[in-house]
Write an enzyme that holds these catalytic residues in place. Sequence first.
Site, PDB file in Angstrom:
ATOM      1  N   SER A 175      14.109  22.609 -15.156  1.00  0.00           N
ATOM      2  CA  SER A 175      12.935  23.446 -15.365  1.00  0.00           C
ATOM      3  C   SER A 175      13.404  24.797 -15.875  1.00  0.00           C
ATOM      4  O   SER A 175      14.441  25.307 -15.457  1.00  0.00           O
ATOM      5  CB  SER A 175      12.180  23.614 -14.044  1.00  0.00           C
ATOM      6  OG  SER A 175      11.389  24.789 -14.088  1.00  0.00           O
ATOM      7  N   HIS A 220       0.828  -1.225   0.000  1.00  0.00           N
ATOM      8  CA  HIS A 220       0.000   0.000   0.000  1.00  0.00           C
ATOM      9  C   HIS A 220       0.857   1.268   0.000  1.00  0.00           C
ATOM     10  O   HIS A 220       0.399   2.321   0.442  1.00  0.00           O
ATOM     11  CB  HIS A 220      -0.955   0.039   1.205  1.00  0.00           C
ATOM     12  CG  HIS A 220      -1.687  -1.237   1.456  1.00  0.00           C
ATOM     13  ND1 HIS A 220      -2.939  -1.485   0.943  1.00  0.00           N
ATOM     14  CD2 HIS A 220      -1.324  -2.362   2.127  1.00  0.00           C
ATOM     15  CE1 HIS A 220      -3.332  -2.704   1.311  1.00  0.00           C
ATOM     16  NE2 HIS A 220      -2.370  -3.258   2.015  1.00  0.00           N
ATOM     17  N   GLU A 226       9.312   9.212 -16.261  1.00  0.00           N
ATOM     18  CA  GLU A 226       7.900   9.555 -16.465  1.00  0.00           C
ATOM     19  C   GLU A 226       7.418   9.123 -17.851  1.00  0.00           C
ATOM     20  O   GLU A 226       6.290   8.675 -18.017  1.00  0.00           O
ATOM     21  CB  GLU A 226       7.693  11.060 -16.289  1.00  0.00           C
ATOM     22  CG  GLU A 226       7.902  11.523 -14.852  1.00  0.00           C
ATOM     23  CD  GLU A 226       8.019  13.035 -14.785  1.00  0.00           C
ATOM     24  OE1 GLU A 226       6.981  13.701 -14.767  1.00  0.00           O
ATOM     25  OE2 GLU A 226       9.158  13.553 -14.768  1.00  0.00           O
ATOM     26  N   LYS A 272      15.111  22.558  -9.878  1.00  0.00           N
ATOM     27  CA  LYS A 272      14.447  21.318 -10.290  1.00  0.00           C
ATOM     28  C   LYS A 272      15.338  20.401 -11.095  1.00  0.00           C
ATOM     29  O   LYS A 272      16.138  20.821 -11.917  1.00  0.00           O
ATOM     30  CB  LYS A 272      13.208  21.633 -11.137  1.00  0.00           C
ATOM     31  CG  LYS A 272      12.048  22.226 -10.379  1.00  0.00           C
ATOM     32  CD  LYS A 272      11.397  21.267  -9.390  1.00  0.00           C
ATOM     33  CE  LYS A 272      10.598  20.169 -10.031  1.00  0.00           C
ATOM     34  NZ  LYS A 272       9.353  20.618 -10.654  1.00  0.00           N
TER      35      LYS A 272
END
Length: 454
Positions: free
Chosen positions: A274, A153, A287, A280
Amino acid sequence: MWGGRFAEGPDALMARINASISFDQKMYAQDIAGSLAHAEMLRDTGIISSEDHAAIAGGLETIRGEIEGGTFTFSTALEDIHMNVESRLAELIGPAAGRLHTARSRNDQVALDFRLWVRERCDIAGELITELMGVLLNQAERHADTVMPGFTHLQTAQPVTFGHHLLAYVEMLSRDASRFADARKRMNLCPLGTAALAGTGFAIDRHQTAAALGFDGPTRNSLDTVGDRDFAVEYLAACAITATHLSRLAEELVIWSTPQFGFVGMSDRFSTGSSIMPQKKNPDAAELVRGKIGRITGSLVGLLTVLKGLPLTYSKDMQEDKEGVFDAAETLEVCLGATAGMIADMAVKPDAMRAAAGSGYSTATDLADWLVREAGIPFRDAHHVTGRAVAMAEERGCELAELPLAELQGLNAAITDAVYGVLTVDASVASRTSFGGTAPDNVRAQITYWRESL
Ligand code: ARG
């Protein structure tokens, strides 16, 4: 190619909806290989002369050179790769070109070309998966002793080793590789010579063409051969399952590389920055691996939907079989490569993993097991006692191992000092020696197993 029966040429829209050359030119090498094998067989069976065969073979080699040299002009009016090649052959060698299509149809031709194409992609997928497994094994070996939290979980469950976690993906990928190998085995029968749908009256030798093209033999039923594409469905299913596994690993990389987790650092080579937030570092490759599963599974569902309800045998619907497969192959291959790169490059942070592994009362099960083993309490009762110990630790804001002995004894009088020995994360993982468990020695044994079987 069929002008005899027609008075008018096709409407422009007909040409547009009908033509597949924009994508099926990818199969030029398979188309030419199939034609070479077919022509040779026609010669050997005396169906065409040696002179015609020589002219056809020479012309096909020229065409291959033209396509690879970028000088071949593909024509939409000629619909597909089969007719583009044949038409150019006629330009090059004259009437002998017209003999190549004896005892053949585009229906068995396309079934052959596509099978050859997919068969090769099965091999490529197998190789790329094996490479990724090797990269995972290297990291697993380095981290056979590195303790991290194991999750259910996405909540801390029990300590595990990072090596063990990575080996879970090795297992998944090995099954993926075997699915491609299995699909390949099943598809490895040669369609050539089934002709339009019924076979042919010419005395062809289907065993010869099958052997020449590396098949185990010819397909057994001509209607099935020109009318099914389940080999492509199987390939896509194998792609989709592999991509599903990759998406899960990618998701873990995304989570692990957040500052909040900090379990791994992704390399610059597989990250982006970024344009507005200078701090960043985004795990874009991970992804995208996570996201690209959409188009692969989409292709699988797409082809199943195209085939559903089609009456035997060939229908033009089946021309819709290719683009999804081409896209899935390219997508899966780049995902496998990028994942191997990310895993090879990632900086593992054992200290952060260890700190996380020790929090969240991850050794509570070890306490319960100790009570069963050393105090002879039934597991359900031990579970309850341990639950109270966790509540107590939570109240005090400490870890289980920091609870005073007197407090623990208040929960169960049989508890002794020895209990602290099982409450560390190292003791916990070292104790998981059951076959397939996370103990570092198990992990090393599994790595040896995989190295030998790869
Ligand atoms: N371009 C076609 C395809 O990809 C080749 C087969 C055409 N056969 C036919 N009977 N129209 O399926």
